[in-house]
Design a protein around this motif. Structure first.
Motif, PDB file in Angstrom:
ATOM      1  N   ALA A  30      17.408 -16.854  76.886  1.00  0.00           N
ATOM      2  CA  ALA A  30      16.770 -15.865  76.012  1.00  0.00           C
ATOM      3  C   ALA A  30      15.796 -16.521  75.046  1.00  0.00           C
ATOM      4  CB  ALA A  30      17.833 -15.094  75.237  1.00  0.00           C
ATOM      5  N   GLN A  31      15.901 -17.846  74.895  1.00  0.00           N
ATOM      6  CA  GLN A  31      15.009 -18.582  73.994  1.00  0.00           C
ATOM      7  C   GLN A  31      14.011 -19.454  74.759  1.00  0.00           C
ATOM      8  OE1 GLN A  31      17.095 -20.085  70.302  1.00  0.00           O
ATOM      9  NE2 GLN A  31      18.921 -19.365  71.399  1.00  0.00           N
ATOM     10  N   GLY A  32      13.779 -19.116  76.038  1.00  0.00           N
ATOM     11  CA  GLY A  32      12.712 -19.747  76.795  1.00  0.00           C
ATOM     12  C   GLY A  32      13.091 -20.988  77.576  1.00  0.00           C
ATOM     13  N   TYR A  84      15.514 -12.593  80.010  1.00  0.00           N
ATOM     14  CA  TYR A  84      15.756 -13.553  81.084  1.00  0.00           C
ATOM     15  C   TYR A  84      16.342 -12.805  82.276  1.00  0.00           C
ATOM     16  CZ  TYR A  84      20.556 -13.010  79.532  1.00  0.00           C
ATOM     17  OH  TYR A  84      21.773 -12.465  79.192  1.00  0.00           O
ATOM     18  N   SER A  85      16.375 -13.478  83.398  1.00  0.00           N
ATOM     19  CA  SER A  85      17.010 -12.941  84.603  1.00  0.00           C
ATOM     20  C   SER A  85      17.906 -14.021  85.190  1.00  0.00           C
ATOM     21  CB  SER A  85      15.962 -12.520  85.632  1.00  0.00           C
ATOM     22  OG  SER A  85      15.186 -13.643  86.035  1.00  0.00           O
ATOM     23  N   GLU A  86      18.787 -13.618  86.099  1.00  0.00           N
ATOM     24  CA  GLU A  86      19.660 -14.576  86.772  1.00  0.00           C
ATOM     25  C   GLU A  86      19.526 -14.417  88.276  1.00  0.00           C
ATOM     26  OE1 GLU A  86      23.279 -15.342  83.596  1.00  0.00           O
ATOM     27  OE2 GLU A  86      23.566 -13.819  85.160  1.00  0.00           O
ATOM     28  N   THR A  87      19.572 -15.549  88.963  1.00  0.00           N
ATOM     29  CA  THR A  87      19.464 -15.534  90.418  1.00  0.00           C
ATOM     30  C   THR A  87      20.435 -16.544  91.011  1.00  0.00           C
ATOM     31  OG1 THR A  87      17.906 -15.742  92.268  1.00  0.00           O
ATOM     32  CG2 THR A  87      17.628 -17.275  90.447  1.00  0.00           C
ATOM     33  N   PRO A 106      26.176  -8.098  84.415  1.00  0.00           N
ATOM     34  CA  PRO A 106      24.858  -8.705  84.648  1.00  0.00           C
ATOM     35  C   PRO A 106      23.996  -8.573  83.403  1.00  0.00           C
ATOM     36  CG  PRO A 106      25.025  -6.570  85.738  1.00  0.00           C
ATOM     37  CD  PRO A 106      26.400  -6.885  85.222  1.00  0.00           C
ATOM     38  N   PRO A 107      22.936  -9.369  83.315  1.00  0.00           N
ATOM     39  CA  PRO A 107      22.049  -9.247  82.156  1.00  0.00           C
ATOM     40  C   PRO A 107      21.538  -7.814  82.004  1.00  0.00           C
ATOM     41  CG  PRO A 107      21.487 -11.188  83.447  1.00  0.00           C
ATOM     42  CD  PRO A 107      22.485 -10.410  84.253  1.00  0.00           C
ATOM     43  N   ALA A 108      21.374  -7.398  80.766  1.00  0.00           N
ATOM     44  CA  ALA A 108      20.858  -6.054  80.501  1.00  0.00           C
ATOM     45  C   ALA A 108      19.449  -5.918  81.048  1.00  0.00           C
ATOM     46  CB  ALA A 108      20.883  -5.783  78.997  1.00  0.00           C
TER      47      ALA A 108
END
Length: 429
Positions: free
Chosen positions: A192-194, A132-135, A125-127
């Protein structure tokens, strides 16, 4: 067109039906014993006539030896598919880990054999400190929802967003190919870049039962789901509905203009490794390239190419033909539908910003297609072009001629390509 995600396919012969052997795993084990000991004639003797014709002992030996020393076998698992037992055995070679898929028919003969790269370990999973996040994200569709993942930048938004559309064949949301996950790299790199990114499991991967009728089109396989995903993505309150883009890879790139035209709100499209010609034009070139990597095309290999040409002619013909007699075992309805698509004309008619991406080591969609795209769109000021001499079809850097074996190694999409996509998306306001 992306080739099937396989290290190499020795054969996928038409499967017969009937009463199955009691111990298919023993048959598969015996085949692997012969291969490991170099007893190619004995291995060939286990084949169905179709397999023996397609892959004589000499070719089988060359393919097996190309993997290097077999160091370890894993536990075999079997399943029934279309009346045939398919036995899967993990194998660790000097060149990397692969999965052997052995199809055993009712007469204990080998009806098919495929060696494909073992999937990479499950992605972390993302650090905790990631930008950013993931769902989880469900793509609603009348035929059945598709599971996906939405990567969202930190902050309130609304954010520009990109939908990722897969290449050919059954694909998971990360577009896992051997040791690489191109869509995972792109999704997290852009987030990560918006830029928000939606990736989802392709219907042929998530819901193969939807294709049991044996007849389907490219819109059933790809287009309709991509349009539904765009609609759902734009409805998310954290997404800027006026800045939603389609990024298609390989076959998905070829279809990106078609998808964007069917969802008029699309701000633009990104065509990555997109064929400019039809897939049936590319298939013979791809196979001839792979077969000639050893410097020669044998009489048996030429016979395979001749058979492929005959299958392509049948796919294009007016007479009904069973899917098992057509390229890749795909039904005629699919080939007819995708052959009817003119990707260059679709892109010309779109009248929206386009970003074109091409790897210089891409043998699946070669420079000839890139030049055709240039001829079709070079005068369009809304089109930007980016080439990457060291990148292969899946965006991984390397040197020398690219091959299917290269895909078995873990790699990541080049950071420059991802940064170029991010800059282009941010510039479309």
């Amino acid at each position: 067109m992306r080739l099937r995600p396989a290290f190499f396919a020795i054969a996928l012969a038409a499967f017969s039906s009937g009463t199955l052997a009691a111990e298919p795993q023993q048959v598969a084990t015996q085949l692997l014993d012969h291969l490991q000991a170099g007893r190619m004639a004995e291995a060939e003797a286990m084949f169905t006539p179709q397999m023996a014709t397609a892959v004589p002992a000499g070719k089988l030996q060359g393919l097996w030896q190309s993997l290097g020393e077999l160091k370890q076998r894993g536990t075999a698992h079997s399943s029934e598919q279309q009346g045939v037992h398919v036995v899967e055995v993990p194998l660790q070679f000097a060149s990397g880990a692969v999965i052997a898929q052995v199809a055993v028919d009712a007469q204990d003969r080998i009806a098919g054999l495929m060696l494909r790269p073992a999937p990479p370990p499950k992605a972390s999973p993302p650090a905790a400190g990631a930008d950013y996040s993931e769902t989880d994200f469900s793509v609603p569709q009348a035929r059945g929802a598709l599971p996906g993942t939405l990567a969202l930048p930190r902050g309130k938004g609304p954010f520009p967003a990109v939908l990722l559309v897969h290449g050919s064949g059954p694909q998971d949301r990360d577009e896992t190919i051997g040791g690489s996950r191109p869509f995972l790299d792109i999704a997290r790199g852009l987030a990560a870049q918006g830029i928000a990114v939606l990736r989802y499991d392709k219907r042929t991967f998530a819901r193969p039962q939807d294709f049991q009728s044996g007849t389907f089109t490219v819109d059933d396989e790809t287009t309709d789901d991509a349009v539904a995903a765009l609609t759902a993505l734009a409805a998310n309150p954290r997404i800027d509905g006026g800045r939603v883009f389609v990024l298609g890879h390989s076959q998905g790139g070829m279809l990106a203009p078609r998808i964007a035209s069917r969802w008029p709100q699309a701000r633009g499209a990104i065509l990555w490794a997109a064929p400019a010609r039809t897939l049936l034009e590319l298939l013979p070139e791809q196979n001839r390239y792979l077969l000639s990597l050893d410097g020669d095309i044998s009489a048996t290999e030429q016979a395979f190419l001749d058979k492929l040409d005959a299958q392509i002619a049948a796919a294009r013909g007016s007479a009904p033909v069973a899917a098992s007699e057509l390229p890749l075992g795909v039904p005629q309805t699919f080939w007819k539908s995708i052959e009817a698509i003119n990707a260059r004309a679709d892109a010309q008619a779109l009248h929206k910003p386009l970003l074109m991406l091409h790897g210089g080591r891409d043998f699946q969609v070669p420079d000839a297609d890139w030049q055709l795209w240039k001829q079709a769109l070079d005068d369009d000021k809304d089109v930007q072009w980016q080439t990457y001499p060291a990148l292969n079809h899946i965006g991984v850097a390397g040197s020398g001629p690219s091959s299917l074996q290269e895909y078995s190694k873990a790699g990541h999409v080049d950071a420059t390509l991802i940064a170029d996509v991010a800059r282009w998306v941010e510039a479309q306001r």
